[in-house]
Design a protein around this motif. Structure first.
Motif, short mmCIF file in Angstrom:
data_model
loop_
_atom_site.label_atom_id
_atom_site.label_comp_id
_atom_site.label_asym_id
_atom_site.label_seq_id
_atom_site.Cartn_x
_atom_site.Cartn_y
_atom_site.Cartn_z
N GLN A 421 0.83 -1.20 0.00
CA GLN A 421 0.00 0.00 0.00
C GLN A 421 0.87 1.26 0.00
O GLN A 421 1.79 1.38 0.81
CB GLN A 421 -0.91 0.01 1.23
N TRP A 445 -3.95 12.87 -12.07
CA TRP A 445 -4.59 11.59 -11.73
C TRP A 445 -4.05 11.04 -10.41
O TRP A 445 -4.82 10.60 -9.55
CB TRP A 445 -4.35 10.58 -12.86
N ASN A 448 -5.39 13.00 -7.35
CA ASN A 448 -6.76 12.62 -6.97
C ASN A 448 -6.85 11.20 -6.44
O ASN A 448 -7.79 10.86 -5.73
CB ASN A 448 -7.69 12.80 -8.17
N ARG A 449 -5.87 10.39 -6.79
CA ARG A 449 -5.85 8.99 -6.33
C ARG A 449 -5.52 8.88 -4.84
O ARG A 449 -5.82 7.88 -4.20
CB ARG A 449 -4.79 8.22 -7.14
N THR A 451 -6.80 10.23 -2.21
CA THR A 451 -7.97 10.06 -1.34
C THR A 451 -8.51 8.63 -1.39
O THR A 451 -9.11 8.17 -0.42
CB THR A 451 -9.08 11.05 -1.73
N ASP A 452 -8.29 7.93 -2.49
CA ASP A 452 -8.72 6.53 -2.58
C ASP A 452 -7.98 5.67 -1.58
O ASP A 452 -8.47 4.62 -1.15
CB ASP A 452 -8.48 5.98 -4.00
N HIS A 453 -6.78 6.10 -1.22
CA HIS A 453 -5.97 5.37 -0.23
C HIS A 453 -6.06 6.00 1.16
O HIS A 453 -5.24 5.70 2.04
CB HIS A 453 -4.50 5.34 -0.69
N LYS A 454 -7.07 6.90 1.31
CA LYS A 454 -7.29 7.57 2.61
C LYS A 454 -6.07 8.37 3.07
O LYS A 454 -5.72 8.40 4.24
CB LYS A 454 -7.71 6.56 3.68
#
Length: 694
Positions: A421, A445, A448-449, A451-454
């Motif tokens: 991760q 890209w 913005n990615r 936030t997908d990984h918190k």
């Protein structure tokens, strides 16, 4: 008494009954070698005293103090039904020899034997729980303390505080302390809770307890002073740290090793390296902790060369480095930028017990990347078997520094396939790589990615994406990102916007960014320089003059350009217009040769910027006197044909020097690696690795 005199003593071999337990207890206490204790133990069997609980307890304690815990256990096992005193002795022996699990096992056996613990049992038992650490077992012991009525015993409570502090349960530690009657709070009790907060990174709480301690007129001891110094060190409160130093001197404790270490660390972390060095010199034989404090202090305060020298000196004096000293030395090598020194450091680690240490491997990757060799960094990465997110991220950041976005992105994909991760550093490296390569769509890209990984973007992430958008001309979008930031924009963010405004000559937005910078950091010369550059780019010469006047009124002056070139492992420094070097005339001839060759090749300098740009060294009288040009000239006359030249600059590369260095690399048939404040540039055959995008 010597071993020979003891063994020859007629009293030891006499069968006379006049010798009491106290006589043999005295012999045990005066023993200085393990064989003496074994001889005494044998004599006890002859006299029939082998079951004396008093003497056996003495033997167990003496053997444990010599580190002969196996013999201590053998002596203990000779007792058929041990009472509490031998049990306490063997538990204490295991605990003092850091055999914590064995101490807990002996306590379990003691309970099975039906022997009840006393107040002397619990402190060393709790030390064993802290040493593992074993919070669950510690809580069981705490329950027994309460059940047996030892909750008011100061030594037991101190052990409980230390246990909960080691297990990072400060709420429980504070509850134990508050439960101790005020009349029973000794300096040890107060120190235990102050130390607990200081060691757990809660300096304000430590100082609050210390303040209460002073109001109660509790006499300070060395441990308390060390703890409060650690708290002030965490807060980097130099003034209060100096006040404690004064107390140390008044109490006559300035030669205490632990206090010297704490004072040294405090001054080093507060940037007072020279004071730390004086304290360091007072130690006749500095231990590893003190060496680490000094090396780390040097490395973190910009004294990189001193850090490396101290590391070498430590090794020469026979002090074995640990992960802290090695990591600090590696960090110092990264600051110096010497590839030869970096290679020595890598070889040293390879011969040490830390060659497989993941943390050190990641530091080596970072070091090689910052010393200009992403290939060496990749070599360390490839040989690291246990790659965690720190190792992956270090390599991605390394690629980012050198603008090798495709390699960074490829490595990120491999990291994803490996199930690792990403963290905030991973994305910083990716954004840096995309920024230095002009990959706007990919960088946006990745941003913005996150936030997908918190992962919440921080100042550095925003600065990268603002620079990425701004340099590509998307100034309105960059400003909108700043306007919507959930955190207050900092210097790096507004600085990135101002730099982009200069590039695209957007005066109004640039002025707004500059005003934000002046309000946050009013004494930073660089902000005024950037605004002046913007006005110069827009040919607003009256405003350039206003900025210069404003700088003069504030007593600010621009940084002097300086470049370092590595020749045979030694870094030589050159400043703008520098004529102090012993080989100045030879260097000057080489600079003239370079200038003539540049003219013959058709190179024409962009002189307009040199008249008005206060940064990037372009305000000097002649472009050929720039420090980078002088460093290149020295490198050419000091190294064999074909040798790569490695230059480090304290400013961002100017337009003219960047263009000229491309041509020079082709003219002399050399690769020239330049590290400026922004990134690495690899010049070869007339081309720069940045693709003229920097």
């Amino acid at each position: 008494m010597s071993e020979a005199s003891l063994l020859a003593s007629p009293f030891l071999h006499s069968n006379s009954g006049i010798h009491s337990d106290s006589f043999y207890a005295s012999l045990i206490g005066s023993s200085t070698h393990k064989p003496q204790l074994r001889q005494i133990h044998a004599r006890l069997f002859v006299l029939g005293l082998q079951l004396s609980s008093f003497l056996i307890t003495k033997l167990i304690r003496a053997s444990s103090s010599f580190g002969d815990i196996c013999f201590a256990r053998k002596v203990f096992d000779g007792l058929p039904r041990p009472q509490i005193f031998p049990w306490n002795a063997i538990i204490t022996g295991y605990s003092k020899n850091n055999l914590f699990q064995d101490a807990l096992l002996m306590y379990s056996k003691m309970q099975l034997a039906g022997v009840s613990p006393d107040s002397f049992t619990f402190p060393h038992l709790l030390k064993a729980c802290s040493g593992l650490p074993n919070l669950q077992m510690g809580r069981l012991v705490h329950a027994q303390v309460l059940r047996l009525g030892f909750e008011a015993d100061g030594f037991v409570q101190n052990g409980l505080i230390a246990l909960y502090a080691k297990c990072r349960r400060m709420g429980s530690a504070r509850t134990v302390f508050e439960g101790l009657p005020v009349s029973k709070r000794t300096v040890v009790s107060w120190t235990a809770i102050v130390s607990a907060y200081a060691q757990n990174g809660e300096p304000l709480e430590a100082l609050e307890i210390f303040s209460q301690m002073r109001k109660m007129d509790v006499e300070l001891d060395c441990v308390a002073l060390v703890s409060v110094l650690n708290a002030f060190t965490c807060l980097q409160d130099l003034e209060q740290g100096r006040a404690v130093h004064g107390s140390v001197v008044k109490m006559g404790l300035e030669t205490e090793p632990d206090l010297l270490i704490s004072l040294n660390t405090m001054y080093a972390k507060c940037g007072q390296v020279e004071t730390a060095k004086i304290l360091f010199g007072k130690m006749k034989s500095p231990n590893l902790i003190l060496w680490n404090a000094m090396i780390s202090g040097y490395a973190k305060n910009g004294y990189a060369k001193d850090a490396i020298d101290a590391f070498h000196e430590m090794i020469i004096k026979g002090v074995r480095p640990d992960t802290i000293s090695i990591t600090s030395a590696v960090s110092a090598c990264a600051q110096v930028g010497s590839l030869e020194q970096a290679r020595w450091m890598d070889e040293y680690v390879g011969r040490s017990d830390y060659r497989d240490d993941v943390f050190i491997s990641s530091a080596l990757i970072d070091m090689f990347a910052k010393c200009g060799s992403v290939e060496c960094a990749r070599s360390v990465f490839d040989r690291t078997l246990d790659r965690d997110v720190v190792v992956w991220s270090a390599m991605i950041v390394g690629y980012g520094l050198h603008g090798r976005a495709r390699e960074a992105i490829s490595l990120y994909r491999a990291m994803e396939r490996g199930g690792v991760q990403p963290n905030d550093v991973t994305f910083l490296g990716l954004l840096m790589a995309c920024n230095h390569s002009g990959l706007v769509r990919e960088g946006w890209w990745f941003f913005n990615r996150m936030t997908d990984h918190k992962i919440n973007p921080q100042q550095q992430h925003y600065a990268c994406v603002i620079d990425l958008l701004g340099r590509a001309g998307h100034l309105d979008q960059a400003y909108e990102v700043i306007r919507c930031m959930p955190i207050q924009p900092g210097v790096t963010v507004w600085g990135a916007l101002l730099s982009a405004c200069k590039k695209h000559r957007h005066v109004s937005l640039g002025e707004y960014a500059a005003q934000q910078l002046f309000s946050i950091d009013p004494t930073n010369t660089g902000h005024y320089v950037q605004l002046s550059n913007l006005y110069a780019a827009a040919r607003l010469w009256d405003r350039v003059a206003e900025v210069r006047l404003r700088m003069k009124e504030k007593g600010l002056s621009k940084d002097v350009g300086c470049s370092w070139v590595e020749v045979r492992g030694r870094l030589e420094a050159f400043r703008v217009g520098d004529k102090s070097h012993p080989r100045y005339e030879e260097i000057e001839r080489q600079v003239e040769w370079i200038e003539n060759k540049l003219k013959e090749s058709g190179f024409v300098a962009y002189k307009d910027a040199s008249l008005h740009d206060l940064n990037d060294e372009e305000a000097e009288e002649t472009l050929c006197s720039h420090s980078e040009r002088i460093a290149i000239a020295y490198g050419l006359v000091s190294t064999p044909q074909g040798t790569t030249l490695r230059i480090t600059k304290n400013l961002r590369a100017c337009v003219n020097c960047h263009a000229a260095t491309k041509v020079i690399s082709k003219l002399v048939g050399r690769e020239i690696v330049v590290r400026d404040t922004n990134r690495f540039h690899h010049f070869k055959d007339g081309i720069c690795s940045c693709g003229d995008y920097w």
